[in-house]
Design an enzyme around this catalytic site. Structure first.
Site, PDB file in Angstrom:
ATOM      1  CD  GLN A  10     -13.056   4.270 -12.991  1.00 32.56           C
ATOM      2  OE1 GLN A  10     -11.883   4.331 -12.891  1.00 32.56           O
ATOM      3  NE2 GLN A  10     -14.030   4.173 -13.873  1.00 32.56           N
TER       4      GLN A  10
ATOM      5  CG  HIS B  49     -11.632   4.471  -7.120  1.00 32.59           C
ATOM      6  ND1 HIS B  49     -11.538   4.950  -8.343  1.00 32.59           N
ATOM      7  CD2 HIS B  49     -10.603   3.390  -7.164  1.00 32.59           C
ATOM      8  CE1 HIS B  49     -10.679   4.357  -9.450  1.00 32.59           C
ATOM      9  NE2 HIS B  49     -10.246   3.289  -8.552  1.00 32.59           N
TER      10      HIS B  49
ATOM     11  CB  ALA C 194     -24.789   8.658 -18.501  1.00 29.80           C
TER      12      ALA C 194
HETATM   13  C1  BV8 Z   1      -2.646   2.211  -6.737  1.00 33.16           C
HETATM   14  C2  BV8 Z   1     -11.546   8.336  -5.198  1.00 33.16           C
HETATM   15  C3  BV8 Z   1      -0.745   0.915  -5.788  1.00 33.16           C
HETATM   16  C4  BV8 Z   1     -10.723   9.567  -4.928  1.00 33.16           C
HETATM   17  C5  BV8 Z   1      -9.827   7.917  -7.318  1.00 33.16           C
HETATM   18  C6  BV8 Z   1      -0.862   0.640 -13.221  1.00 33.16           C
HETATM   19  C7  BV8 Z   1      -1.526   0.023 -12.093  1.00 33.16           C
HETATM   20  C8  BV8 Z   1      -1.578   0.320 -10.781  1.00 33.16           C
HETATM   21  C9  BV8 Z   1      -1.488   1.659 -10.548  1.00 33.16           C
HETATM   22  C10 BV8 Z   1      -1.238   2.590 -11.516  1.00 33.16           C
HETATM   23  C11 BV8 Z   1      -0.673   2.405 -12.952  1.00 33.16           C
HETATM   24  N1  BV8 Z   1      -0.732   3.381 -13.487  1.00 33.16           N
HETATM   25  C12 BV8 Z   1      -0.754   4.480 -12.580  1.00 33.16           C
HETATM   26  C13 BV8 Z   1      -0.967   3.978 -11.461  1.00 33.16           C
HETATM   27  C14 BV8 Z   1      -1.102   4.938 -10.224  1.00 33.16           C
HETATM   28  C15 BV8 Z   1      -2.477   5.691 -10.211  1.00 33.16           C
HETATM   29  C16 BV8 Z   1      -3.009   5.972 -11.686  1.00 33.16           C
HETATM   30  O1  BV8 Z   1      -3.995   5.168 -12.108  1.00 33.16           O
HETATM   31  N2  BV8 Z   1      -2.792   7.270 -11.853  1.00 33.16           N
HETATM   32  C17 BV8 Z   1      -3.499   7.602 -13.153  1.00 33.16           C
HETATM   33  C18 BV8 Z   1      -3.635   9.205 -13.046  1.00 33.16           C
HETATM   34  C19 BV8 Z   1      -2.627   7.445 -14.134  1.00 33.16           C
HETATM   35  N3  BV8 Z   1      -3.443   4.644  -9.564  1.00 33.16           N
HETATM   36  C20 BV8 Z   1      -3.446   4.354  -8.060  1.00 33.16           C
HETATM   37  O2  BV8 Z   1      -2.812   5.266  -7.400  1.00 33.16           O
HETATM   38  C21 BV8 Z   1      -4.362   3.551  -7.520  1.00 33.16           C
HETATM   39  N4  BV8 Z   1      -3.717   2.728  -6.423  1.00 33.16           N
HETATM   40  O3  BV8 Z   1      -2.169   1.802  -7.711  1.00 33.16           O
HETATM   41  O4  BV8 Z   1      -2.038   1.747  -5.519  1.00 33.16           O
HETATM   42  C22 BV8 Z   1      -0.993   0.246  -4.407  1.00 33.16           C
HETATM   43  C23 BV8 Z   1      -1.253  -1.275  -4.463  1.00 33.16           C
HETATM   44  C24 BV8 Z   1      -1.238  -1.947  -3.436  1.00 33.16           C
HETATM   45  C25 BV8 Z   1      -0.943  -1.153  -2.198  1.00 33.16           C
HETATM   46  C26 BV8 Z   1      -0.499  -0.076  -2.212  1.00 33.16           C
HETATM   47  C27 BV8 Z   1      -0.552   0.753  -3.244  1.00 33.16           C
HETATM   48  C28 BV8 Z   1      -5.499   4.352  -7.015  1.00 33.16           C
HETATM   49  C29 BV8 Z   1      -6.385   4.902  -7.884  1.00 33.16           C
HETATM   50  C30 BV8 Z   1      -7.724   5.551  -7.213  1.00 33.16           C
HETATM   51  C31 BV8 Z   1      -7.598   7.081  -7.338  1.00 33.16           C
HETATM   52  N5  BV8 Z   1      -8.722   7.496  -6.746  1.00 33.16           N
HETATM   53  N6  BV8 Z   1     -10.958   8.332  -6.838  1.00 33.16           N
HETATM   54  C32 BV8 Z   1     -11.739  10.834  -5.095  1.00 33.16           C
HETATM   55  O5  BV8 Z   1     -12.744  10.737  -5.764  1.00 33.16           O
HETATM   56  O6  BV8 Z   1     -11.285  12.011  -4.746  1.00 33.16           O
HETATM   57  S1  BV8 Z   1      -9.741   8.108  -9.064  1.00 33.16           S
HETATM   58  C33 BV8 Z   1     -10.767   9.246  -9.616  1.00 33.16           C
HETATM   59  O7  BV8 Z   1     -10.472   9.312 -10.955  1.00 33.16           O
HETATM   60  C34 BV8 Z   1     -12.222   8.697  -9.931  1.00 33.16           C
HETATM   61  O8  BV8 Z   1     -12.579   7.635  -9.084  1.00 33.16           O
HETATM   62  C35 BV8 Z   1     -12.589   8.968 -11.235  1.00 33.16           C
HETATM   63  O9  BV8 Z   1     -13.345   7.732 -11.755  1.00 33.16           O
HETATM   64  C36 BV8 Z   1     -11.238   8.513 -11.808  1.00 33.16           C
HETATM   65  C37 BV8 Z   1     -11.070   9.240 -13.139  1.00 33.16           C
HETATM   66  O10 BV8 Z   1     -11.595  10.771 -13.128  1.00 33.16           O
HETATM   67  P1  BV8 Z   1     -12.350  11.563 -14.180  1.00 33.16           P
HETATM   68  O11 BV8 Z   1     -11.555  11.425 -15.454  1.00 33.16           O
HETATM   69  O12 BV8 Z   1     -13.082  12.641 -13.682  1.00 33.16           O
HETATM   70  O13 BV8 Z   1     -13.396  10.588 -14.241  1.00 33.16           O
HETATM   71  P2  BV8 Z   1     -13.477   9.559 -15.419  1.00 33.16           P
HETATM   72  O14 BV8 Z   1     -12.124   9.054 -15.659  1.00 33.16           O
HETATM   73  O15 BV8 Z   1     -14.353   8.748 -15.105  1.00 33.16           O
HETATM   74  O16 BV8 Z   1     -13.583  10.757 -16.763  1.00 33.16           O
HETATM   75  C38 BV8 Z   1     -14.786  11.428 -16.938  1.00 33.16           C
HETATM   76  C39 BV8 Z   1     -15.395  10.713 -18.389  1.00 33.16           C
HETATM   77  O17 BV8 Z   1     -16.556  10.961 -18.298  1.00 33.16           O
HETATM   78  C40 BV8 Z   1     -14.745  11.356 -19.527  1.00 33.16           C
HETATM   79  O18 BV8 Z   1     -14.311  10.319 -20.485  1.00 33.16           O
HETATM   80  C41 BV8 Z   1     -15.931  12.153 -20.163  1.00 33.16           C
HETATM   81  O19 BV8 Z   1     -15.759  12.151 -21.699  1.00 33.16           O
HETATM   82  C42 BV8 Z   1     -17.140  11.238 -19.838  1.00 33.16           C
HETATM   83  N7  BV8 Z   1     -18.188  12.204 -19.507  1.00 33.16           N
HETATM   84  C43 BV8 Z   1     -18.584  13.400 -19.220  1.00 33.16           C
HETATM   85  N8  BV8 Z   1     -19.835  13.397 -19.205  1.00 33.16           N
HETATM   86  C44 BV8 Z   1     -20.428  12.651 -19.471  1.00 33.16           C
HETATM   87  C45 BV8 Z   1     -19.385  11.541 -19.571  1.00 33.16           C
HETATM   88  N9  BV8 Z   1     -20.033  10.077 -20.083  1.00 33.16           N
HETATM   89  C46 BV8 Z   1     -21.320  10.019 -20.019  1.00 33.16           C
HETATM   90  N10 BV8 Z   1     -22.040  11.044 -19.889  1.00 33.16           N
HETATM   91  C47 BV8 Z   1     -21.916  12.341 -19.593  1.00 33.16           C
HETATM   92  N11 BV8 Z   1     -22.773  13.329 -19.357  1.00 33.16           N
END
Ligand code: BV8
Length: 251
Positions: free
Chosen positions: A104, A122, A242
């Protein structure tokens, strides 16, 4: 538990490594929510990483992405990235095991650690494009100055049509790249083990892919210091970072 998880990985034939922003945390790349400091501290990631935010204030959003791109360029892959790349190479050479990395993340640390073709669900910080004609864009500065927090930066303009250049990432409310989605769906639809590293499993539709793999019979191994929604799906929850866990698990 680590020993049993290692055994499961060595016995698996088709493995997907599914990573989130926590994968790059020990390289000094802020996770998605940590990236909101300085001027951007008053925003939420979900609010700033949207087409609406870019339309409203392109210089604010472009400045945020250029700050993140500078942080990635200053970063090095960590031991976790390297362990994944070495594991995939060894399995391909030793026993024909197939390992696919689906991320991602928008950084290039998997590639710089030796993973040749990570699937970027992404998009990428390094693939800007014209918001009007979608032609690939060029950065104003190949090596962004190490910007301090909070710089507004006017985005460059398209050499073809004059449109505004935007980051090559998928914003909230945007569809995922078709080719990446197809490649990730195929890999996760056919794997017998999915190793989830550093993702909070909150963002969809990406997070649906490991869920679907488990429903199809795959075993899920998770590496994360914290709890996530994948805890209930995981056969092994390896509580740790990681860069610490992956070398012990994969090498
Ligand atoms: C879409 C790029 C429709 C930008 C990113 C159900 C189905 C479909 C959509 C949705 C749905 N429910 C809600 C939605 C809408 C939305 C969504 O998911 N919202 C969330 C907030 C609920 N989804 C969308 O809008 C998607 N698009 O659905 O479009 C559509 C379809 C067709 C046509 C038109 C429209 C698009 C989603 C993509 C958004 N872009 N990234 C950028 O980077 O600026 S997502 C972004 O968030 C990153 O990619 C990241 O990976 C992700 C999560 O963020 P973080 O929390 O920071 O990271 P992560 O989740 O990986 O968490 C960190 C983890 O690491 C933690 O667990 C922590 O404990 C752990 N950690 C910390 N340190 C360590 C560690 N682990 C290991 N080692 C360590 N040292």
């Amino acid at each position: 538990m680590l020993h049993e998880a290692r055994k499961a990985l060595m016995q698996a034939r088709r493995i997907v490594v599914f990573t989130g922003a926590g994968m790059s945390a020990e390289s000094g790349v802020p996770t998605f929510r940590d990236a909101l400091t300085g001027l951007w501290a008053r925003f939420s990631a979900e609010a700033l990483a949207t087409p609406e935010a870019f339309a409203r204030d392109p210089a604010l959003v472009w400045g945020w992405y250029e700050w993140r791109r500078a942080r990635v360029r200053a970063a090095q892959p960590n031991a976790g990235h390297r362990a994944i790349a070495a594991f995939a190479a060894h399995r391909a050479a030793d026993d024909g095991g197939c390992v696919t990395v689906v991320t991602q993340n928008v950084d290039d640390l998997h590639e710089r650690a030796g993973t040749p073709a990570a699937v970027h669900l992404h998009g990428s910080l390094f693939a800007p494009r014209c918001s009007a004609c979608a032609a690939p864009g060029a950065f104003a500065e190949a090596d962004p100055l190490e910007p301090e927090d909070g710089r507004h930066l006017e985005p460059p303009h398209c050499a073809h049509c004059g449109g505004t250049i935007r980051p090559g990432v998928v914003w909230f409310g945007e569809g995922l790249p078709e080719a990446a989605w197809a490649a990730a769906s195929a890999a996760l639809g056919d794997c017998d083990l999915v190793l989830c590293v550093g993702t909070s499993a909150l963002v969809y539709p990406a997070a649906a892919l490991p869920e679907r793999a488990v429903r199809a019979g795959a075993l899920l191994v998770q590496v994360n210091p914290g709890r996530t929604a994948f805890d209930a799906l995981a056969r092994f929850n390896l509580r740790g970072s990681a860069a610490t866990v992956l070398p012990a698990l994969l090498c």
